[in-house]
Write a protein that holds these residues in place. Sequence first.
Motif, short mmCIF file in Angstrom:
data_model
loop_
_atom_site.label_atom_id
_atom_site.label_comp_id
_atom_site.label_asym_id
_atom_site.label_seq_id
_atom_site.Cartn_x
_atom_site.Cartn_y
_atom_site.Cartn_z
N LEU A 1 0.87 -1.18 0.00
CA LEU A 1 0.00 0.00 0.00
C LEU A 1 0.90 1.22 0.00
CD1 LEU A 1 -2.45 -1.03 2.87
CD2 LEU A 1 -3.08 -0.86 0.46
N ASP A 2 0.67 2.16 -0.91
CA ASP A 2 1.48 3.37 -0.97
C ASP A 2 0.61 4.57 -0.60
OD1 ASP A 2 4.06 2.33 -2.07
OD2 ASP A 2 2.69 1.62 -3.64
N THR A 3 1.12 5.40 0.29
CA THR A 3 0.33 6.52 0.81
C THR A 3 1.05 7.84 0.63
OG1 THR A 3 1.27 6.24 3.03
CG2 THR A 3 -0.78 5.06 2.55
N VAL A 4 0.26 8.91 0.53
CA VAL A 4 0.78 10.27 0.46
C VAL A 4 0.18 11.05 1.63
CG1 VAL A 4 0.97 12.36 -0.92
CG2 VAL A 4 0.89 10.14 -2.05
N HIS A 5 1.03 11.73 2.39
CA HIS A 5 0.59 12.48 3.56
C HIS A 5 0.99 13.94 3.35
CE1 HIS A 5 0.44 8.59 5.97
NE2 HIS A 5 1.14 8.26 4.88
N PHE A 6 0.06 14.78 2.92
CA PHE A 6 0.36 16.18 2.70
C PHE A 6 0.55 16.90 4.03
CE2 PHE A 6 -1.68 15.14 -1.43
CZ PHE A 6 -0.62 15.53 -2.25
N PRO A 7 1.20 18.08 4.02
CA PRO A 7 1.60 18.72 5.28
C PRO A 7 0.52 18.83 6.36
CG PRO A 7 2.64 19.84 3.46
CD PRO A 7 1.73 18.82 2.85
N PRO A 8 -0.72 19.24 6.08
CA PRO A 8 -1.71 19.33 7.16
C PRO A 8 -1.96 17.98 7.84
CG PRO A 8 -2.47 20.51 5.21
CD PRO A 8 -1.28 19.73 4.79
N VAL A 9 -2.06 16.93 7.03
CA VAL A 9 -2.28 15.59 7.59
C VAL A 9 -1.02 15.10 8.31
CG1 VAL A 9 -2.75 13.17 7.00
CG2 VAL A 9 -4.01 15.02 5.86
N ALA A 10 0.15 15.37 7.72
CA ALA A 10 1.41 14.95 8.34
C ALA A 10 1.57 15.58 9.72
CB ALA A 10 2.58 15.33 7.44
N ALA A 11 1.13 16.83 9.85
CA ALA A 11 1.25 17.51 11.15
C ALA A 11 0.21 17.00 12.15
CB ALA A 11 1.09 19.01 10.94
N LYS A 12 -0.99 16.74 11.69
CA LYS A 12 -2.09 16.33 12.58
C LYS A 12 -2.02 14.86 12.96
CE LYS A 12 -7.11 16.76 13.11
NZ LYS A 12 -8.38 17.19 12.45
N TYR A 13 -1.61 14.02 12.01
CA TYR A 13 -1.57 12.57 12.24
C TYR A 13 -0.16 12.04 11.97
CZ TYR A 13 -6.65 13.11 11.94
OH TYR A 13 -7.95 13.51 12.13
N PRO A 14 0.78 12.30 12.88
CA PRO A 14 2.16 11.85 12.64
C PRO A 14 2.29 10.33 12.80
CG PRO A 14 1.94 12.75 14.85
CD PRO A 14 0.62 12.99 14.17
N PHE A 15 3.34 9.80 12.20
CA PHE A 15 3.65 8.38 12.41
C PHE A 15 4.10 8.18 13.85
CE2 PHE A 15 4.10 8.73 7.79
CZ PHE A 15 3.44 7.57 7.37
N ARG A 16 3.75 7.06 14.41
CA ARG A 16 4.10 6.79 15.81
C ARG A 16 4.86 5.46 15.92
NH1 ARG A 16 1.82 10.66 18.69
NH2 ARG A 16 -0.07 11.69 17.92
N GLY A 17 5.84 5.30 15.05
CA GLY A 17 6.69 4.13 15.10
C GLY A 17 6.13 2.95 14.35
N LYS A 18 6.83 1.85 14.50
CA LYS A 18 6.48 0.62 13.79
C LYS A 18 5.13 0.11 14.26
CE LYS A 18 9.19 -3.36 12.27
NZ LYS A 18 10.43 -4.11 12.51
N GLY A 19 4.38 -0.53 13.39
CA GLY A 19 3.12 -1.12 13.80
C GLY A 19 2.10 -1.11 12.68
N ILE A 20 0.86 -1.46 13.05
CA ILE A 20 -0.25 -1.49 12.10
C ILE A 20 -1.08 -0.23 12.27
CG2 ILE A 20 -2.33 -2.76 11.41
CD1 ILE A 20 -0.89 -5.28 12.52
N TYR A 21 -1.41 0.39 11.15
CA TYR A 21 -2.15 1.64 11.17
C TYR A 21 -3.48 1.48 10.45
CZ TYR A 21 2.04 4.15 12.70
OH TYR A 21 3.12 4.61 13.42
#
Length: 1012
Positions: A932-952
């Motif tokens: 699965l390939d995803t794109v996270h634009f700046p507003p989403v990147a700021a609001k929903y950051p990655f939180r390490g390894k795991g299932i999202y």
Amino acid sequence: MYLNCHTYYSLRYGTIKPEQLLAIASENGVQTLALTDINSTSACLDVMRLSKKYQIKPVLGVDFRNGVQQQFILIAKNNQGFQHINTYLSKFLHNQNLQIPERPDEDLEDCFVIYPYQNDKHFDLKPNEFLGITPQDLNRLKFSKWNQFKHKLVVLKTVSFQNKKGFNTHRLLRAIDNNTLLSKLPKSEEGNETDQMLPYNDLCETYAEFPKLISNTEALLDHCTVQFDLENAEPKNQKCLTENEVSDYELLRQLTYDGIPYRYGNDVDQKVYDRIEKELDIIKQKNFVSYFLINWKILEYARSKNYYYVGRGSGANSIIAYLLRITDVDPIELDLYFERFINLFRQNPPDFDIDFSWRDRDDVTKYIFNTFKHTALIAVYNTFKFRASIRELGKVFGLPKTEIDKLTRGKYTIYQLDKLSQLVIKYSKYIEGFPNYLGIHAGGILISEKPIHYYCATFMPPKGFATTQFDMVTAEDIGLYKFDILSQRGLGKIKEAVEIIDANYTDQAPIDIHDIKGFKTDERIKDLLRNAKAIGCFYVESPAMRMLLKKLQVDNYLGLVAASSIIRPGVAKSGMMREYILRYRYPEKRKEAHPVLQKIMPETYGIMVYQEDVIKVAHLFGGLDLGESDMLRRGMSGKFRSREEFLKVKQKFFDNCERDGKPQDLVANIWRQVESFAGYAFAKGHSASYAVESYQSLFLKAYYPLEYMTATINNFGGFYDTELYVHEARMHNGIIEAPCINQSYTEAIIKGKTIYLGFMFLQSLEAKTIQRILNERQLNGAFESLHDFIERVPISIEQISILIKINAFRFTKINKRELLWEAHLKISKTVLKEEHISLFKTERIHYNTPELPSSELENAFDSIELLGFSLCNPFNLLEKPSISNLRAKHLIQLKNKLIRIEGYLITIKNTKTTNGKIMHFGTFLDRDGDFLDTVHFPPVAAKYPFRGKGIYEIIGKVMMEFDCVTIEVSKLERLAIIEDPRYSEKATRPLHFLPKRKETLEAVLDTTISSL
């Protein structure tokens, strides 16, 4: 008059840039100065190159110090003296245990020696030795016995800083070097604040009472002349491989023609002979014959050792290199641009990057040092980076860690910071780019005609090979051109995979991994390329490359060659990657190319894709000659960008276009493309070399996927972590087993379809433990039980616990909790000693251990702890069972739909938008193991950051471009996993699995989109 000048290459001491030192001297009316950095000659040649600009005569030397304690200064009378200084300094830099003595312990008659003034010491000075008198010494000198020996006294005015700010910076650097608070920095570790350059007349005034010192100093400097030809840097590499240049050329010619049958067989086109003669003629004219022969000699040795290698770089444009087996790219087949390789205007030789397996490279390097007399590795200047400087200076100022973290993250407004924090930011910006310490170039080796010490001193890094004190740019300035001997894991994978296959398939002929012509027409390989199923394959496995292959629908060699360069940052930055994809897929779009550019680059539809294209455009469109065009290409990156010669070429490009009446908008647009990617694109031959290696790995992946994945795992993967390659093996029906006491070795092995992971993948398992296990098993056979293992292998309780937790004793059919209990009872916690052979075996006491059940869940968490990943499906560890049946394979039918899907995070690419905001590209696996390939634009990147390894849980819109599917994320949430049963009462809780559901698209939509 200045005999002791420091630049910032007096590491963590001086604060003046080399050119800045010359500028200061010029402003102060100084016509001659001695550059004497502390235990360093890094700046010498750069100062020599720049000195004409400031009309200053540079004199070269070294300030010899133990720490900051000055022992003496050596100044070279001539080039021979400079060489002796470098050799003498190198003796101490090669052996850190040697202290620099108070007086040189070698005869250095072609150097001047200057000792710091010490009032209580008196010793006989040789004719070339003097005593340096600082301004602070003048009053004491009046009453000293040295006053009677004025003919042996000289002016010693040290220059380390430009001004007070420079001195403050110096104190901070000294505190960093001493790893202490600034307030606790001893004065003995600092220079004097007055170590600044005075105007020439002021300096003379300071020493007015002792005119003899001034005349002595001027006479000393007048006797010094060191010269290097830096304007016409003819090659200074080893001139001959044989007795002389004539026999060298004869050998090159013979080797070239001897190589024709191997490369072309008996049916040879006249183009080949024409190209050979053209290249031989220019190689001879440019004195590059030995450069080719030395590369041939190195690779002849590599082939004798059966080492795999790939020759790439601009030299791949050469048919001579192809016939000498330096490269594997046929320039006739690819119509490679000859002038990119070499032309009469080009000063530096063609560039050969020779990649070896990481296992073989050190031996090749050792061969080079043993074979060629004057050899050294090239240094790189590891500089202070802004954020790292903030951390260092924060500690120096005594800021708490929380404050330092805040500053490094940039979470501040400068005017709201306290004074200390503002100083940290201010000086971090100031020292950004200062050299911090010397490192080693990735693979650059110099093979010189003259001793390396003729040019600089060398130091001895842990690698064990002498290394210059200057970088590759300085080396090129004097005509020393590097041989690149590089390390690459991809070659190790290919070599090991072939060895595994040949060992496991003894009933078939050995694999010819060099059958590139056959690989180019292989349908299985074409299928892998078209569908971007290339995980583990060299250069074509990254998310960006995987998507590009899909967009271009590449299934042939030339398409892959182009893709290898298009993926480079420059082409994408210029916006031409997308334009290339459009013109590649839709022929009608090719008409949009400017006629001039279409004519120059028909193969790439008028788009600059390769480095050659920069030369073509500069030469044919911008009217530059080939030498200027190549300077333009080289000048697009690194230090060259600011050089005057590059800026002149840039201006000439615009002037020529204006003279020819070319539209300004067109010229500006073309220049923008040139500037944006020239330093970051590949030469076509370089891309072709990469494509050859890609085809080799694709062949192995297509026909022997499990063997290839085993080799990939053992060579520590590639773009991804080991976990993904284990997953990929499983996707090809491989059975993955944790390390086993009776089956595993240091590395992973394959038996049929079963891959046993090696002991080396277990974190904290010591190499000596692994060796004991393997030696004992080889000598006395398989282990029968845990008790048998403990009897035969000396091991600590900590080490055996690792093996038991990973279930390496599962052949005993005994629960690992019971095994741990038994191990603790039978193994002492005292310091382990090697067991000695005895005539009699001591009978160990046997204990009855309680029944202690463990679970699959414990195994999963133990493998995460010890291997870094779970050997079960990570989706089985979710706290709440998955309710979604949506998979990656469904997304192609859901274009522009809002969906919810679960993905296991594999990798993240962080980047910045044009306005500097952070955004991400994510790569996940769905439950089936597909991407699965995803794109996270700046507003989403700021609001929903990655939180390490795991299932999202991923919520977003399905986007499709050129048959490539991505999810434009609107919400991202990491899902909770089961509580670790090893630390809870739920130790026997079974793994849950996703219940079976209808696999129709309608059923999937019912459970996803409707719930949104």
